[in-house]
Scaffold this motif. Structure first.
Motif, PDB file in Angstrom:
ATOM      1  N   ASP A   1      -0.245   4.102   2.324  1.00  0.00           N
ATOM      2  CA  ASP A   1       0.568   4.029   3.626  1.00  0.00           C
ATOM      3  C   ASP A   1       1.740   4.435   3.912  1.00  0.00           C
ATOM      4  O   ASP A   1       2.219   5.059   4.789  1.00  0.00           O
ATOM      5  CB  ASP A   1       0.168   2.698   4.124  1.00  0.00           C
TER       6      ASP A   1
ATOM      7  N   ASN B   1       0.836  -1.025   0.006  1.00  0.00           N
ATOM      8  CA  ASN B   1       0.051   0.162  -0.104  1.00  0.00           C
ATOM      9  C   ASN B   1       0.999   1.269  -0.145  1.00  0.00           C
ATOM     10  O   ASN B   1       1.284   1.648   0.990  1.00  0.00           O
ATOM     11  CB  ASN B   1      -0.934  -0.023   1.094  1.00  0.00           C
TER      12      ASN B   1
ATOM     13  N   ASN C   1       2.067   8.343   4.020  1.00  0.00           N
ATOM     14  CA  ASN C   1       1.555   8.627   5.154  1.00  0.00           C
ATOM     15  C   ASN C   1       2.335   8.277   6.395  1.00  0.00           C
ATOM     16  O   ASN C   1       2.453   9.266   7.178  1.00  0.00           O
ATOM     17  CB  ASN C   1       0.024   8.234   5.416  1.00  0.00           C
ATOM     18  N   ARG C   2       2.996   7.221   6.529  1.00  0.00           N
ATOM     19  CA  ARG C   2       3.908   6.912   7.311  1.00  0.00           C
ATOM     20  C   ARG C   2       5.227   7.900   7.217  1.00  0.00           C
ATOM     21  O   ARG C   2       5.593   8.509   8.399  1.00  0.00           O
ATOM     22  CB  ARG C   2       4.279   5.535   7.496  1.00  0.00           C
TER      23      ARG C   2
END
Length: 259
Positions: A25, A22, A28-29
Motif C-alpha cells: 500500500d 502493508n 502504491n500510494r
C-alpha cells in the motif's frame, strides 16, 4: 503539465514491516502521487537484510546500504566485508549510506564513528558509488572528512545555514531536501535559494519528518509531492520544472537512468 505527466523520486526513505502494516500500500500510494521510484536505505544489519528482500519484490525500489554512525560501536570488519560483497553482486544497490557522524546523543565514540565513516567512504570509492551522508551536531568533522576524501555524495536531510550550504556546495556535494522545507519557521526556506539548482534532490526520510500538514504523523514516500510543491513555490518555478530538475539531478548523482 498534467499531473500524470509528472515524475518524482524519493531518494531516501526507510520502509520496513516494523513501521508499515502493508508495504504494498505504501508503494502504491507513492506511485499514485507521481513518485515512480523509491531509494530505500538500509542502515544496520537488520534493515539491510529486509530492504534487500523488498527490492527483490519491486522493480521501482532501489537501495543505498551502509552502517549508520549509531552502529559504530558494534560494526565489525566482517560486517563491512559482507557489505562489499552485497554491493558487488546486487545491481539494485546504487549508493553507500546512510553513513556519517552523529554527536547528538554521544561524543564518547567520535574516533570510532570517524573510522567507520572513512572505511565506508573507501568502499564507495572502490565501488564507484555515491555516499549518502548523515551528519548531526558534527558539521566541522563531517566537512573535513568529506573535503579530504573528495568523493561525490548527498548531504541527507540537509537543514543547515547558507554558510554550511556553500561549504558543501564548493566540494561538489548534493543536497537531500525533505519535509523540513515545509515547516513554518524553517530557515531552510531561505537557505534553499542559495543552493545551486543542479544540486537539489528530494527525499522524505520516511517514516520520519513528515511535511506540513502531516507533521507529527508517520511519513510516507507519497509526500514527496508536498515537498516538491513547497520547493516550487519558494523558487517560483512550476511543478513540472521541479520534477525535471530533481529527477535529472538524481540520475546524475546516482549514475542511474531509473528505467
Amino acid at each position: 503539465m498534467k499531473k500524470n505527466k509528472l515524475m518524482f523520486i524519493d531518494t531516501h526513505c526507510h520502509i520496513s514491516s516494523e513501521d508499515y502494516e502493508n508495504i504494498d500500500d505504501v508503494i502504491n500510494r507513492a506511485i499514485d502521487n507521481n513518485v515512480k521510484y523509491l531509494i530505500v536505505s538500509g542502515y544496520d544489519r537488520k534493515s539491510i537484510k529486509e530492504v534487500l528482500d523488498i527490492s527483490n519484490n519491486y522493480d521501482n525500489v532501489y537501495l543505498t546500504l551502509g552502517f549508520h554512525p549509531s552502529e559504530a560501536d558494534i560494526t565489525t570488519d566482517e560486517n563491512l566485508e559482507e557489505l562489499k560483497e552485497i554491493i558487488k553482486t546486487n545491481n539494485k544497490v546504487i549508493g553507500v549510506g546512510e553513513i556519517g557522524l552523529d554527536y547528538h546523543y554521544t561524543k564518547d565514540n567520535k574516533e570510532k564513528q570517524k573510522e567507520l565513516f572513512m572505511k565506508q567512504i573507501k568502499i564507495a570509492k572502490d565501488s564507484n558509488l555515491p555516499i549518502i551522508i548523515h551528519t548531526r551536531d558534527a558539521f566541522h568533522d563531517t566537512y573535513n572528512i568529506l573535503k579530504s576524501c573528495n568523493h561525490r555524495g548527498v548531504i541527507h536531510c540537509f537543514s543547515g545555514n547558507k554558510e554550511n550550504a556553500k561549504m558543501y556546495s564548493d566540494i561538489g556535494l548534493y543536497f537531500g531536501i525533505g519535509g523540513v522545507l515545509t515547516f513554518k519557521n524553517s530557515n531552510l526556506k531561505e537557505t534553499i535559494k542559495s543552493i545551486p539548482l543542479d544540486k537539489i534532490i528530494l527525499e522524505t526520510d520516511s517514516p520520519y519528518l513528515a511535511p506540513t500538514p502531516f507533521r507529527g504523523e508517520k511519513n510516507e514516500p507519497r509526500n514527496i509531492l508536498i515537498i516538491a510543491e513547497e520547493l516550487s513555490n519558494i523558487l517560483n518555478k512550476n511543478l513540472s520544472e521541479i520534477s525535471e530538475i530533481t529527477v535529472g539531478n538524481t540520475c546524475n548523482i546516482f549514475n542511474n537512468k531509473f528505467d
